[in-house]
Motif scaffolding. Structure first.
Motif, short mmCIF file in Angstrom:
data_model
loop_
_atom_site.label_atom_id
_atom_site.label_comp_id
_atom_site.label_asym_id
_atom_site.label_seq_id
_atom_site.Cartn_x
_atom_site.Cartn_y
_atom_site.Cartn_z
N MET A 1 0.82 -1.21 0.00
CA MET A 1 0.00 0.00 0.00
C MET A 1 0.86 1.26 0.00
SD MET A 1 -2.80 1.23 2.81
CE MET A 1 -3.59 2.82 2.71
N PHE A 2 1.96 1.23 0.77
CA PHE A 2 2.78 2.43 0.90
C PHE A 2 3.81 2.56 -0.21
CE2 PHE A 2 1.44 1.71 5.34
CZ PHE A 2 0.73 2.89 5.52
N LEU A 3 4.12 1.48 -0.91
CA LEU A 3 5.12 1.53 -1.97
C LEU A 3 4.50 1.23 -3.33
CD1 LEU A 3 8.11 -0.21 -0.16
CD2 LEU A 3 7.70 2.23 -0.44
N ASP A 4 3.19 1.41 -3.45
CA ASP A 4 2.53 1.18 -4.73
C ASP A 4 2.48 2.50 -5.52
OD1 ASP A 4 0.72 2.59 -3.23
OD2 ASP A 4 -1.00 1.30 -3.68
N THR A 93 11.19 10.84 -6.51
CA THR A 93 10.67 9.82 -5.59
C THR A 93 9.45 9.13 -6.19
OG1 THR A 93 11.41 11.22 -3.76
CG2 THR A 93 9.94 9.41 -3.21
N TYR A 94 8.61 9.88 -6.89
CA TYR A 94 7.41 9.31 -7.52
C TYR A 94 7.80 8.24 -8.52
CZ TYR A 94 2.34 10.10 -8.19
OH TYR A 94 0.97 9.99 -8.18
N ALA A 95 8.92 8.45 -9.21
CA ALA A 95 9.34 7.53 -10.26
C ALA A 95 10.12 6.33 -9.73
CB ALA A 95 10.19 8.28 -11.29
N THR A 96 10.45 6.35 -8.45
CA THR A 96 11.28 5.26 -7.91
C THR A 96 10.62 4.52 -6.77
OG1 THR A 96 12.39 6.87 -6.47
CG2 THR A 96 13.46 6.33 -8.56
N MET A 97 9.99 5.24 -5.84
CA MET A 97 9.47 4.61 -4.63
C MET A 97 7.97 4.78 -4.44
SD MET A 97 12.63 5.46 -2.05
CE MET A 97 12.96 7.07 -2.75
N VAL A 434 18.11 3.24 -5.53
CA VAL A 434 17.03 2.36 -5.99
C VAL A 434 17.05 2.25 -7.51
CG1 VAL A 434 14.52 2.17 -6.21
CG2 VAL A 434 15.54 2.72 -3.99
N LEU A 435 17.24 3.39 -8.21
CA LEU A 435 17.24 3.38 -9.67
C LEU A 435 18.42 2.60 -10.24
CD1 LEU A 435 16.08 6.97 -10.66
CD2 LEU A 435 14.95 4.82 -11.20
#
Length: 523
Positions: A1-4, A93-97, A434-435
């Motif tokens: 839910m938090f990382l979707d 952050t939107y594009a990774t996490m 992450v990327l």
């Protein structure tokens, strides 16, 4: 839910690929750009607050903050070159996490930019009242109009900082009607700032007395977690003086040989600024002294506190560096260069409003991008039919900035702004790492060297400075974050465009729009 709900990187990069930017910048141009972006607000405004926290140890504080900024800058450079669209750390952050963590970053950036603009407004007020009104016109602004209430750290009898309120509202009005500084105007202001500080160094360093640096660390290196004093506590505050280097990172896409020139430009400009700041601090403290005013137990009174305001009203402290609202101009007057001090005050008076403008503009841009993603009401991204500006969000932001400037002291505002900045920088470092795992094959015009070391060092450095902020400033970020969670789960999550299966990426520089329908994620 938090990382979707991760925004497809392909949609963002599709927008970036439609831009055609010529690679024309070398390392020297990047260094000059970085120096112009960084030098200004903090050194003019926070020298007194930093000296009250650390005394001569302010010089060490500048070195600590500069080192942490260097590793953060290298992380910023890779991701800014890779995802060169609007939204800064929020978009990264939107594009990774995913959306939830992106929301927390965007919410923190709102805090950072608005409070920083308030801090600069208060700093401008000190130079306006001290140099323009007092030195040139002989007008002493009444205490109740010159600073916020005593309980919030203003001067004795303070009720409202009227000049800070007025300049914040004036800049907001200019932004609403569409007035934006030109590149030439900005270049002139940068030259004024750098020239003024260079003259300050040349006039003060020859008059430095080594005895004034003893004791060098009157509050120690570590003043204690939550106290905000000592060299590290001062570093957490004057970190504010380095913010702006991320603008250099965004120029990576327009740089020749970015793998070589970007790190030279970033690290070179930050090293130059660090040395410059240390010399300014040495000149100020070594000429008139910069020892903090101590409270019970040999601990400095908190900068911007009621107790310090009372001490600064006493005859023996009234001329102290730590009590000045226009520290650098005050130093020059004390050592016999009154006219040059006044000129430096004029330089700050002229240059700081442009910084307020940039900060409020950046704040409205974050609001605008979040509104465009459906996370904030559509009315915030509404554009005025005549002025062609997001007038509603600009007006709201300006009012908040003006209220903060009217009632809070500069030191407290800078600490609060730094809390949001440090969180955003930490998330950028995580996003880069992450990327590297999730998108290893995507083109990177610049790769952070030794990311296995630089990334964790950035995260550790940001946490290190955060826990050395004053306790009250540390509490603001989680309190602000808790309010943000209520907004996100009560409003934003249900109205998110990505949650409804639509991705829209607009790059405001290139004017490119990409709309990609996708299958709505499972809720």
């Amino acid at each position: 839910m938090f990382l979707d709900r991760v925004k497809p990187l392909s949609a963002i990069l599709a927008t970036a690929e439609k831009k055609s930017l010529h690679r024309s910048l070398g390392w020297f141009q990047l260094m000059l750009f970085g120096i112009g972006c960084v030098i200004g607000t903090g050194i003019f405004v926070l020298t007194a607050a930093g000296a009250q926290k650390a005394g001569p140890g302010l010089m060490l504080a500048f070195a600590i903050a500069g080192a942490i900024c260097i590793v953060a800058a290298l992380c910023y450079a890779e991701i800014a070159a890779m995802i060169p669209v609007s939204g800064s750390a929020y978009t990264y952050t939107y594009a990774t996490m995913g959306e939830f963590l992106a929301w927390t970053v965007g919410w923190a950036l709102i805090l950072e930019y608005a409070v920083a603009a308030s801090a600069v407004s208060v700093g401008w007020s000190g130079y306006f009242s001290g140099t323009i009104l007092n030195e040139f016109f002989g007008i002493q602004l009444p205490a109740f109009l010159a600073a916020g209430p005593l309980a919030l750290g203003g001067a004795p009898g303070g009720l409202i900082n009227l000049p800070a309120l007025v300049i914040a509202l004036l800049v907001t009005w200019l932004l609403m009607i569409g007035t934006r500084e030109s590149a030439m105007f900005n270049a002139i202001l940068v030259a004024i700032k750098v020239t003024a500080l260079t003259v300050f160094i040349f006039l003060t360093i020859p008059q430095v007395e080594l005895a004034r640096f003893n004791p060098f660390l009157p509050a120690g290196v570590f003043g204690g977690l939550g106290t905000g004093v000592g060299a590290v506590g001062a570093a957490a505050t004057i970190f504010f003086a380095y913010v702006g280097f991320d603008a250099v990172s965004t120029a990576a896409e327009e740089t020749k040989n970015p793998q070589r020139n970007v790190p030279i430009g970033l690290v070179g400009s930050l090293l130059f600024c660090t040395v410059f700041y240390i010399l300014v601090a040495a000149g100020a403290i070594g000429t008139i002294g910069g020892q903090p005013i101590m409270g019970p137990g040999g601990i400095p009174f908190p900068a911007g506190s009621e107790e310090l305001a009372r001490q600064c009203a006493l005859p023996q402290h009234i001329q102290a560096l730590v009590c000045s609202d226009e520290a650098l101009a005050h130093v020059l007057r004390q050592i016999g260069f009154s006219e040059v001090g006044n000129a430096l005050g004029i330089a700050a008076f002229l240059a700081l409003p442009s910084v307020i403008l940039v900060l409020i503009f950046a704040q409205t841009r974050i609001f605008f991008v979040m509104s465009r993603d459906g996370l904030l009401p559509d009315v915030l991204s509404r554009v005025h039919p005549k002025w062609k500006t997001p007038h509603i969000v600009t007006a709201i932001t300006g009012l908040v900035v003006a209220v903060g400037a009217a009632f809070f002291p500069v030191g407290q505002l800078a600490d609060i702004a730094n809390a949001g900045t440090l969180y955003a920088f930490m998330m950028v470092a995580i996003a880069v790492m992450v990327l590297r795992r999730t998108a290893p094959d995507i083109k990177r015009s610049f790769r952070t060297p030794a990311l296995w070391l630089v990334g964790p060092a950035t995260i550790a450095g940001c946490i290190f400075l955060f826990v050395n902020l004053p306790f009250a400033a540390m509490l603001v970020l989680p309190a602000w974050g808790a309010l943000g969670l209520l907004v996100y789960f009560g409003y934003s999550r249900g109205r998110s465009h990505l949650g409804r299966g639509v991705v829209e990426v607009v790059d405001d520089i290139a004017g490119v729009e990409t709309t990609i329908p996708i299958d709505p994620p499972h809720k």
